[in-house]
Design an enzyme around this catalytic site. Structure first.
Site, PDB file in Angstrom:
ATOM      1  N   LYS A 135      77.662 -11.141  46.087  1.00 33.93           N
ATOM      2  CA  LYS A 135      79.377 -11.977  46.264  1.00 33.93           C
ATOM      3  C   LYS A 135      80.143 -11.557  46.677  1.00 33.93           C
ATOM      4  O   LYS A 135      80.508 -12.066  46.871  1.00 33.93           O
ATOM      5  CB  LYS A 135      78.635 -13.265  45.042  1.00 33.93           C
ATOM      6  CG  LYS A 135      79.336 -14.051  45.284  1.00 33.93           C
ATOM      7  CD  LYS A 135      79.316 -15.166  43.772  1.00 33.93           C
ATOM      8  CE  LYS A 135      78.038 -15.720  43.812  1.00 33.93           C
ATOM      9  NZ  LYS A 135      77.521 -17.114  44.387  1.00 33.93           N
ATOM     10  N   ARG A 176      80.677 -15.968  37.962  1.00 32.05           N
ATOM     11  CA  ARG A 176      79.319 -16.418  38.574  1.00 32.05           C
ATOM     12  C   ARG A 176      79.236 -14.545  38.238  1.00 32.05           C
ATOM     13  O   ARG A 176      79.782 -13.793  38.677  1.00 32.05           O
ATOM     14  CB  ARG A 176      79.883 -16.648  39.564  1.00 32.05           C
ATOM     15  CG  ARG A 176      80.057 -18.002  40.170  1.00 32.05           C
ATOM     16  CD  ARG A 176      79.329 -18.512  41.545  1.00 32.05           C
ATOM     17  NE  ARG A 176      79.415 -20.313  41.980  1.00 32.05           N
ATOM     18  CZ  ARG A 176      80.567 -20.586  42.532  1.00 32.05           C
ATOM     19  NH1 ARG A 176      82.089 -20.373  42.471  1.00 32.05           N
ATOM     20  NH2 ARG A 176      80.352 -22.215  42.474  1.00 32.05           N
ATOM     21  N   GLY A 225      70.056 -17.705  41.551  1.00 26.88           N
ATOM     22  CA  GLY A 225      69.650 -18.687  40.059  1.00 26.88           C
ATOM     23  C   GLY A 225      69.225 -17.987  39.096  1.00 26.88           C
ATOM     24  O   GLY A 225      68.865 -18.893  38.317  1.00 26.88           O
ATOM     25  N   MET A 280      70.562 -15.824  37.277  1.00 26.68           N
ATOM     26  CA  MET A 280      71.515 -15.476  35.867  1.00 26.68           C
ATOM     27  C   MET A 280      72.495 -16.339  35.845  1.00 26.68           C
ATOM     28  O   MET A 280      72.363 -17.694  36.631  1.00 26.68           O
ATOM     29  CB  MET A 280      71.895 -14.242  36.586  1.00 26.68           C
ATOM     30  CG  MET A 280      71.345 -12.932  35.818  1.00 26.68           C
ATOM     31  SD  MET A 280      72.255 -11.216  36.637  1.00 26.68           S
ATOM     32  CE  MET A 280      72.465 -11.245  38.536  1.00 26.68           C
ATOM     33  N   ARG A 315      76.024 -14.344  52.735  1.00 24.67           N
ATOM     34  CA  ARG A 315      75.522 -13.111  52.501  1.00 24.67           C
ATOM     35  C   ARG A 315      73.934 -13.179  53.599  1.00 24.67           C
ATOM     36  O   ARG A 315      73.640 -14.823  54.711  1.00 24.67           O
ATOM     37  CB  ARG A 315      74.656 -13.084  51.270  1.00 24.67           C
ATOM     38  CG  ARG A 315      74.010 -14.164  51.479  1.00 24.67           C
ATOM     39  CD  ARG A 315      73.296 -14.379  49.394  1.00 24.67           C
ATOM     40  NE  ARG A 315      72.913 -15.981  48.933  1.00 24.67           N
ATOM     41  CZ  ARG A 315      71.955 -15.914  47.990  1.00 24.67           C
ATOM     42  NH1 ARG A 315      72.854 -15.596  47.348  1.00 24.67           N
ATOM     43  NH2 ARG A 315      71.879 -16.984  48.217  1.00 24.67           N
ATOM     44  N   HIS A 370      66.473 -24.152  45.746  1.00 27.13           N
ATOM     45  CA  HIS A 370      65.804 -23.057  45.068  1.00 27.13           C
ATOM     46  C   HIS A 370      64.087 -22.977  45.767  1.00 27.13           C
ATOM     47  O   HIS A 370      63.600 -21.322  45.742  1.00 27.13           O
ATOM     48  CB  HIS A 370      65.566 -23.510  43.579  1.00 27.13           C
ATOM     49  CG  HIS A 370      64.758 -21.923  42.764  1.00 27.13           C
ATOM     50  ND1 HIS A 370      63.238 -22.710  42.600  1.00 27.13           N
ATOM     51  CD2 HIS A 370      65.892 -20.592  41.921  1.00 27.13           C
ATOM     52  CE1 HIS A 370      62.948 -21.668  41.759  1.00 27.13           C
ATOM     53  NE2 HIS A 370      64.552 -20.155  41.423  1.00 27.13           N
ATOM     54  N   GLU A 416      40.520  14.106  45.630  1.00 29.14           N
ATOM     55  CA  GLU A 416      40.411  13.248  44.496  1.00 29.14           C
ATOM     56  C   GLU A 416      40.798  13.192  43.354  1.00 29.14           C
ATOM     57  O   GLU A 416      40.576  12.342  42.731  1.00 29.14           O
ATOM     58  CB  GLU A 416      39.551  11.768  45.516  1.00 29.14           C
ATOM     59  CG  GLU A 416      38.476  12.430  45.777  1.00 29.14           C
ATOM     60  CD  GLU A 416      37.590  11.056  46.130  1.00 29.14           C
ATOM     61  OE1 GLU A 416      37.868  10.238  45.841  1.00 29.14           O
ATOM     62  OE2 GLU A 416      37.005  11.673  46.885  1.00 29.14           O
ATOM     63  N   SER A 475      42.427  14.807  53.344  1.00 27.06           N
ATOM     64  CA  SER A 475      42.942  13.022  52.986  1.00 27.06           C
ATOM     65  C   SER A 475      42.701  12.653  51.748  1.00 27.06           C
ATOM     66  O   SER A 475      41.264  13.334  50.621  1.00 27.06           O
ATOM     67  CB  SER A 475      41.165  12.096  53.556  1.00 27.06           C
ATOM     68  OG  SER A 475      41.147  10.849  53.594  1.00 27.06           O
ATOM     69  N   GLY A 497      42.021  11.123  48.807  1.00 26.14           N
ATOM     70  CA  GLY A 497      41.962   9.714  47.914  1.00 26.14           C
ATOM     71  C   GLY A 497      42.438   9.048  46.419  1.00 26.14           C
ATOM     72  O   GLY A 497      42.029   9.429  45.259  1.00 26.14           O
ATOM     73  N   ASN A 545      42.881   6.005  45.472  1.00 29.63           N
ATOM     74  CA  ASN A 545      41.704   5.360  44.269  1.00 29.63           C
ATOM     75  C   ASN A 545      41.747   6.791  43.253  1.00 29.63           C
ATOM     76  O   ASN A 545      41.871   6.203  41.830  1.00 29.63           O
ATOM     77  CB  ASN A 545      41.409   4.566  45.128  1.00 29.63           C
ATOM     78  CG  ASN A 545      41.272   3.084  46.157  1.00 29.63           C
ATOM     79  OD1 ASN A 545      42.103   4.026  46.186  1.00 29.63           O
ATOM     80  ND2 ASN A 545      39.936   2.920  46.726  1.00 29.63           N
ATOM     81  N   ASP A 546      41.098   7.012  43.188  1.00 31.84           N
ATOM     82  CA  ASP A 546      40.539   8.361  42.389  1.00 31.84           C
ATOM     83  C   ASP A 546      41.322   9.174  41.823  1.00 31.84           C
ATOM     84  O   ASP A 546      40.664   9.334  40.340  1.00 31.84           O
ATOM     85  CB  ASP A 546      38.797   8.234  43.433  1.00 31.84           C
ATOM     86  CG  ASP A 546      37.612   7.850  43.107  1.00 31.84           C
ATOM     87  OD1 ASP A 546      37.780   6.512  42.648  1.00 31.84           O
ATOM     88  OD2 ASP A 546      37.020   8.617  43.979  1.00 31.84           O
ATOM     89  N   CYS A 548      43.717   7.719  52.175  1.00 34.03           N
ATOM     90  CA  CYS A 548      42.455   6.827  52.694  1.00 34.03           C
ATOM     91  C   CYS A 548      41.954   5.414  51.638  1.00 34.03           C
ATOM     92  O   CYS A 548      41.371   5.056  51.595  1.00 34.03           O
ATOM     93  CB  CYS A 548      41.271   7.379  52.272  1.00 34.03           C
ATOM     94  SG  CYS A 548      40.477   8.240  52.198  1.00 34.03           S
ATOM     95  N   TYR A 556      49.361  11.020  58.380  1.00 33.64           N
ATOM     96  CA  TYR A 556      49.117   9.967  58.734  1.00 33.64           C
ATOM     97  C   TYR A 556      48.572   8.612  57.191  1.00 33.64           C
ATOM     98  O   TYR A 556      48.064   9.438  56.346  1.00 33.64           O
ATOM     99  CB  TYR A 556      47.299   9.374  59.646  1.00 33.64           C
ATOM    100  CG  TYR A 556      46.033   9.957  59.153  1.00 33.64           C
ATOM    101  CD1 TYR A 556      45.006   8.854  58.134  1.00 33.64           C
ATOM    102  CD2 TYR A 556      45.110  11.300  59.698  1.00 33.64           C
ATOM    103  CE1 TYR A 556      43.996   9.735  57.636  1.00 33.64           C
ATOM    104  CE2 TYR A 556      44.218  12.076  58.372  1.00 33.64           C
ATOM    105  CZ  TYR A 556      43.926  11.114  57.937  1.00 33.64           C
ATOM    106  OH  TYR A 556      42.351  11.864  57.005  1.00 33.64           O
TER     107      TYR A 556
END
Lengths: 911, 911
Positions: free
Chosen positions: A31, A101, A110, A112, A345, A463, A773, A792, A794, A796-797, A868, A888
């Site tokens: 602002k 403000r 909105g 704050m 803005r 809002h 992994e 690659s 992994g 997740n694991d 992956c 990749y």
């Protein structure tokens, strides 16, 4: 137009000159930066000053108070403001009134606190009366000030003031606030002051300076209120950036019918169409529009009501857009037909609008393609994939009512009448539509939980609309026929009643509301992909593909997909995938005709019996691979060998136990009992306390090499078949859960041996690589890379093992961790900032990825490395992957476009 | 006396000069180095040469053949040997006969192949007849040579030769080999040659040079036979060091009754007493003694039989021990009353002997205290802790028979009559005593599986005795009254029959064998510790404590103990522990009176209900801590807060399911059913798929802070009580399973708050630190160390997470991994070399420890770091901990002495 900095912490603006400028958002907040820039380019902005974001940090470090030297600086700027406006703070004849403000670097609409009309007291109110000759206005301003100040600064519950207001309205027998006359408001001020005295034990502060510093403190404190924190977490806004505070001389939109206030967008934020999109209220203060309490008028009606101002607004919009080179969201006030700009803005927009505006602005040569790509967030593109209602189904439903289309998409779900209910229903797995009179920043968690939002009040700049568009929630606002009845937990449209919990459907493209649960269908983009719609007839598809085409020219990362069946692979290729990064072969075994054979294979008593069943599976796997390789059209295809623990394929252990118990008690089927007991024995043999850390991944392939052999045979036999059709096949065989080079080599030797046997003198270009992994693999990646031809991650694991979190069990404490704060180095932070299963944990998991990568490339310079895990489709994680140097990312088919864009954006950011 | 090197790969020795020397074990192997050194110091050694260990590596790299240039070198040394012995290879008048023996850097008794009498053929046998005038001896030597060469080189099954020998003995009606006359042996040679022709299709090789190179190849090949590999794995001998080959001119102990062969130790290898300990056989070749086929005579009888030679041996033993400054194990042959030494090396000894000899040699000023400590292996000390038979119980059992005490300790178990049966019984969890006629290197896996070994033949220098002492297995040999009957699966002592599977007990201190299962009691050392025996009356205790006292003066690492109850803590302190490194508080809750309260606590519906039960637990915990702190006598005490998942305290889930099923079917107790269903619901809530990665460790303390609070209250209340008794208390509170500094800080804040509240103005010096047991903690150890005052590596969990191995489930594939080989960089190695739960995996887990340590100390320079996993008591892991710079290791009480010694040894090695 260079910024002149007159001091350390406070930046003045007014009379066409500003200490700051538009690029200083970090210092001035959005602002403050906008006000400074607008002032400099000659737009009419009420003068004022901005207290920089740095002060927010200092404030918290200084036991939540502003140090004396900064107080001095602020005081000097007040004096400057007095001279600039030729008004005096506390001057009973010509009083200076200001607004206070917040304004952080990133917009947090909105979240704050704000205080208007500051400077009013028992004396200055008289000055205003004399100056404006409008005592009703003066008393109304004063009572609004007391109400706001008491709520924000003195923490007196605002409902007490509202109740008093309502009781006076009842007494006077009027319906709206505006119908209260001067005397009513004057006595309301007296009542309000009594409330303050009563609740705080002190008189309402009369000294304007005192009011001002208290207000500034309150704004800084509001940086850490609950909803601001939630909002920041939602949008990944760091908490240490702090907010600036803007102190600005008041202009009044509520002094009569030649006054007004409004909000505008230089283009349509919903559709992206190039047309001024603004709403206003006459005789009102700014918050009335944003809060959505009164539904504002469309800017077009202003042509009739205030023609001159209308063209001033149109003109200003053009100047702003050209200057800022982006669609602007601006706030204005009209005081006695004079236009003042209070904010500008970059406007928040729907995803579809973001992409359209970016495309259009490139055509208009306003921005470059680089900029266009940077203006479209990955999340924006998702909206092109949101489902829409099936047109045929929609016809079957009568429209319940209509509102303003505020955020695109189609959503149906159970009605929730408040945010809390929305959260609770959503936790139970229900789709939810949040229906309220209007939304306020307090409702943000409810909006996050809902599939869509429907409000009875508010315009397309309210809002609900702004936040809905930003969150990508379907949103219909200002459906004025709706009457929400909280006590009876329902809403009505004339005589129709919809109870909380009933299904409704809302269309965020058209603003329509339907009773019931309308099925959704694929979006236009997906329909084009699937060949169900012609490319040419979809404007949306054109925008979508244009942005992605540009993105592809910038990105460095390749994008692959995680796909196990040819259909998914084909979709991903249409979405731009450049190969398969993860084919989970085990998914092929869960099909109904196969799981039986799989079970027989697992229950085999010896290797030769096992091979019989594996042979059957091989024929099926081969067909799968033929399909996959064909769909890849020459792109590489990473195939992960069998990964999950074998008991996942077997009947449930506990069920078996119970069946046996029953058979034992009933004693009526000894043969079945014996059979079940034998089965349970084998299931028990395979049962593990921690299957995640058990006999799976390459551990399977090493303890039962015949499984690996079968899979590799299927791969190469399929490859030969497909190459006969003149389709190039690039199999990349991936060994899962490797922790030691010995494990990898043992498996690779099997692959190479089988390949040699099957492929013979023909040539199939294949690679053998590994998942990284488990943490140990990262530590010995140099050794592994001597044998492995690609890596690659992994993730997740890797996240499970690096944290020692079981993904299946961790929700309990992860949720607690995301909410619980702890003080580190004087700052309160969450135990976990983000769920590491959603976005890569850079400090932990990320460190291990970097270690694995650098060690891997230390022994194989051009080692191809990808990712992956689920993170492959998460923009923040993609950014990290680009930055550490991966080749990749691989993600689910529908995330491929998102990943393409995210990859381009990080490449551009680093340019 | 410096070594002269005449070439690259072959080292000659003879006529008091040698190319090599005693320190060159790496090049010459142990045997070769000993022969060179003995030659140089003037001991009578038959001349010969050593082909260096490097050739073994070259041999394998060169497709298992010796390169031409090395063949040349060997040939030159043969010529030198011919001139030195004044005999000719293949010379029909004065033939040179040689032995070909393996000899690696580390002794691997009997694991590799040996060939004697090489050089004999149809011509040279005549030369020997003429020279010795002893045709019986000549033909016996020739038939032995054919038998050995055919077995080792030509791979003709040795049983075929044995059968032929037996059938001739039957025909001639004689009982022993020695009773066969010249003609019988001559015709046996003809039969043997026919067998060779028959089995290999070729004549037995007649060319001595051809014989020699074939024999050398065979010895190199035997480096990788199954038993050698097993042995190396057992003793952590790297496979790349290779073996040397010793070619040495033959001397004959079997030319008549003034000839003989024997093995000696310069001190008693069982007790360590300072007295010559040797055994011999007259008219025999060396292998007869070692193989234990004939039970040899004690050296004392030689005083009568060959007085002159006896004093030569005594004298030589003194020279050897003085020269090598260690107890020597030597082999000798007597040829016509002339003594030849064929080998010397540091003698293997029982653990008790090792310690006694080390102590004695310090007293004799032969070695320093440093050397003494380095001569006692940590495993040696364990023997001081081995149980012995309860003297009272022992009285109740009649002695079955008596043999020679060969390896100390007391063991009882089920009889197994061969190695395979021993392994199988042991896998079923049985204690096993392996009972055989004699053991051979093929039996090594059976010995490893057994608690003790009993043989009918063999002396205290036989294979069983040597290997038994080294493995720390209780061993009784030469129990000649025993007749093993393999066909009937039993053994007899006169008319008593003991079947396979029956219990027997053997006493390795006294050589006694008992029927039945005699209970064992604590060793002398432990009895002294427990106050059941006076220190002064135990020689063993004196030796034990002397070695440890010396060790303490060298070690840098502190040694702590893992103890949860005061009794264990007190034992550990007696064993020299310098504090508690890990008190697992959860163990305190499993006691019968507590688990009920624990369950009620867990099943509480809310926090206030939970606090009621926690209060009860607190009182008990406080008593526990008072006990622990008191037992610590001022040493620090690391207390880990509650760690395991809560469901471990609850009834078994599956049992509950089955109970409910039964109640449901029987429909006879609705109240109990309801109760059980409710209980199961709560159990199900807490059930996890991977509890190892679930809600445990600090995750518990963060989601239920009241548990942490209770424990910390108990700690500090106890500390105050104990300090009142003027005992210093140093609590070190340890937060488990930390992965993020935020988790740690959250818990630390609770600790500090409670401490402040309870301790008030009193002063308790406490620390708050953390386990480093998940990989992420290592990566962010710098951040954690800013808040944590100490680290303790929890290598059990760290191993689980770094490998992604569940300790409860991994045995299946770890065993497979330890056995399965894979070719890496041209070498066949096991997938896993060692079980990482036994010994720290240096490449993986070790890397993360180093990372955690360096990051931790980067932000807290003097950060105290220890280890409290099972590895804390493993000597190899202790070595690693010392090397990376840990401050202490913590292990179970009985491992404390082992750890003290291991820590001293690594400090000395690095000096």
């Amino acid at each position: 137009m260079g910024a002149k900095k007159n001091n350390n912490f406070v930046y003045f603006f007014g009379n066409k000159k500003a200490d700051g400028k538009g690029s200083m958002k970090e210092v001035l907040g959005g602002k403050g930066a906008g006000l400074a820039e607008m002032t400099e380019i000659g737009i009419n902005v009420p003068p004022g000053f901005t207290i920089s974001t740095a002060v927010c940090g200092i404030f918290y470090e200084n036991k939540k108070s502003i140090p004396a030297e900064i107080i001095d600086e602020i005081t000097k700027n007040i004096i400057k403001l007095e001279s600039s406006t030729k008004k005096g703070f506390g001057d009973s004849k010509n009083p200076l009134l200001v607004s206070v403000r917040s304004g952080a670097m990133f917009s947090m609409p909105g979240m704050m606190d704000t205080i208007l009309n500051l400077g009013l007291n028992d004396k200055t109110v008289q000055g205003i009366i004399k100056k404006t000759n409008n005592p009703r206005f003066a008393w109304d301003s004063y009572r609004r000030f007391i109400q706001m100040f008491s709520d924000v600064v003195l923490k007196v519950n605002k409902d007490i003031f509202e109740d008093k207001l309502e009781s006076i309205k009842k007494k006077k027998n009027v319906k709206h606030d505006v119908d209260l006359d001067e005397n009513a408001l004057k006595s309301l001020v007296q009542e309000y002051k009594k409330i303050v005295k009563n609740k705080t034990g002190k008189n309402f502060p009369q000294n304007p300076s005192d009011q001002l510093f208290k207000a500034i403190n309150a704004v800084f404190l509001s940086w850490n209120n609950q909803r601001a924190i939630f909002y920041r977490k939602q949008y990944d806004i760091p908490s240490e950036i702090g907010t600036a505070v803007n102190v600005q001389s008041m202009v009044f939109g509520n002094m009569g019918d030649d006054c007004g206030t409004g909000v505008g967008f230089t283009r349509d934020p919903l559709s992206g169409e190039k047309e001024l999109f603004a709403e206003y209220l006459l005789n009102a203060q700014g918050e009335d529009v944003v809060a959505g309490i009164r539904t504002p008028k469309n800017i077009k009606t202003m042509q009739r009501e205030l023609r001159k101002v209308h063209s001033q607004i149109e003109n200003t919009a053009k100047i702003l857009e050209k200057h800022f080179r982006d669609m602007q969201d601006f706030e204005f006030t009209i005081e006695n037909e004079k236009l003042y700009l209070l904010q500008t803005r970059s406007g928040k927009r729907s995803g579809i609008a973001a992409a359209k505006i970016a495309c259009d602005m490139v055509k208009e040569t306003l921005i470059s393609k680089d900029e266009a790509v940077l203006r479209v967030e990955p999340e924006h593109l998702e909206q092109f994939l949101f489902p829409i209602f099936n047109p045929d189904d929609k016809k079957k439903f009568e429209i319940l009512t209509k509102g303003l289309a505020a955020s695109p998409g189609a959503a149906s779900g159970k009605v929730a009448l408040d945010a809390q209910t929305a959260v609770e229903l959503s936790k139970k797995g229900e789709r939810v539509i949040l229906v309220t009179k209007e939304t306020s920043p307090d409702d943000i968690h409810g909006m996050a939980a809902a599939a869509g939002v429907l409000t009875a009040r508010g315009g397309r700049t309210s809002h609900a609309a702004v936040v809905g568009r930003q969150m990508g929630k379907v949103c219909v606002v200002g459906a004025e026929e709706i009457k929400v009845n909280i006590k009876e937990r329902n809403f009505t449209v004339f005589d129709k009643i919809v109870n909380e919990g009933d299904y409704i459907s809302i269309d965020g493209f058209e603003g329509k509301v339907f009773p019931g649960d309308i099925p959704v269908v694929a979006s236009e983009v997906i329909q084009v992909m699937q060949g169900n719609m012609k490319e040419i007839s979809s404007e949306r598809y054109k925008i979508f593909s244009t942005i992605l085409k540009w993105a592809d020219s910038f990105r460095k990362l390749n994008i692959r997909t995680n796909a196990d069946v040819p259909a998914d692979a084909a979709t991903a290729i249409k979405f731009g995938a450049e190969g398969i990064g993860l084919c989970r072969t085990e998914h092929m075994f869960f099909a109904e005709d196969r799981i039986k054979i799989m079970q027989e294979m697992i229950l085999s008593k010896n290797s030769s019996e096992r091979i019989v069943h594996l042979d059957k599976l091989k024929k099926m796997q081969k067909e799968d691979f033929i399909g996959l390789f064909t769909s890849m059209e020459g792109f590489p295809c990473t195939i992960r060998l069998l990964d999950p623990p074998l008991h996942e394929f077997l009947p449930n252990r506990e069920d078996l136990m119970l069946e046996i118990k029953e058979l034992q008690i009933k004693e009526d089927n000894a043969i079945l009992l014996k059979e079940k007991i034998e089965l349970l024995e084998r299931v028990e043999e395979l049962h593990e306390f921690n299957p995640m850390l058990g006999l799976r991944g390459c551990r399977l392939g090493i303890t039962m090499p015949e499984i690996t052999k079968m899979q590799v045979q299927a791969i190469f036999e399929a490859a030969i078949e497909v190459e006969k059709k003149k389709i190039k096949v690039l199999p990349e065989i991936m060994i899962p859960l490797v922790g030691m080079v010995t494990e990898f080599k043992y498996q690779k030797d099997i692959v190479d041996e089988i390949a040699k046997k099957i492929v013979g003198k023909k040539k199939i270009n294949y690679l053998v690589g590994t998942m990284i992994e488990v943490p140990r693999a990262a530590a010995v990646a140099d050794k592994i890379a001597k044998e492995a031809e690609f890596f690659s991650f992994g993730t997740n694991d890797l996240t499970q093992t690096v944290f020692a979190y079981s993904r299946d069990d961790a929700a309990k404490f992860i949720n607690k961790y995301l909410e619980t704060k702890v003080n580190i180095d004087g700052k309160d932070i969450e135990i976990l900032e983000k769920d590491p299963f959603t976005s890569i944990d850079r400090d932990g998991v990320g460190e291990f990825m970097k270690l694995g990568l650098s060690k891997g490339r230390s022994s194989r310079k051009n080692l191809k490395i990808g990712i992956c895990g689920e993170h492959g489709g998460d923009p923040s994680s993609i950014e990290f992957c680009h930055n550490i140097g991966l080749n990749y990312v691989s993600c689910s088919p529908f995330r491929v476009p998102i990943a393409r864009l995210a990859a381009a954006r990080v490449a551009l950011k680093n340019k």
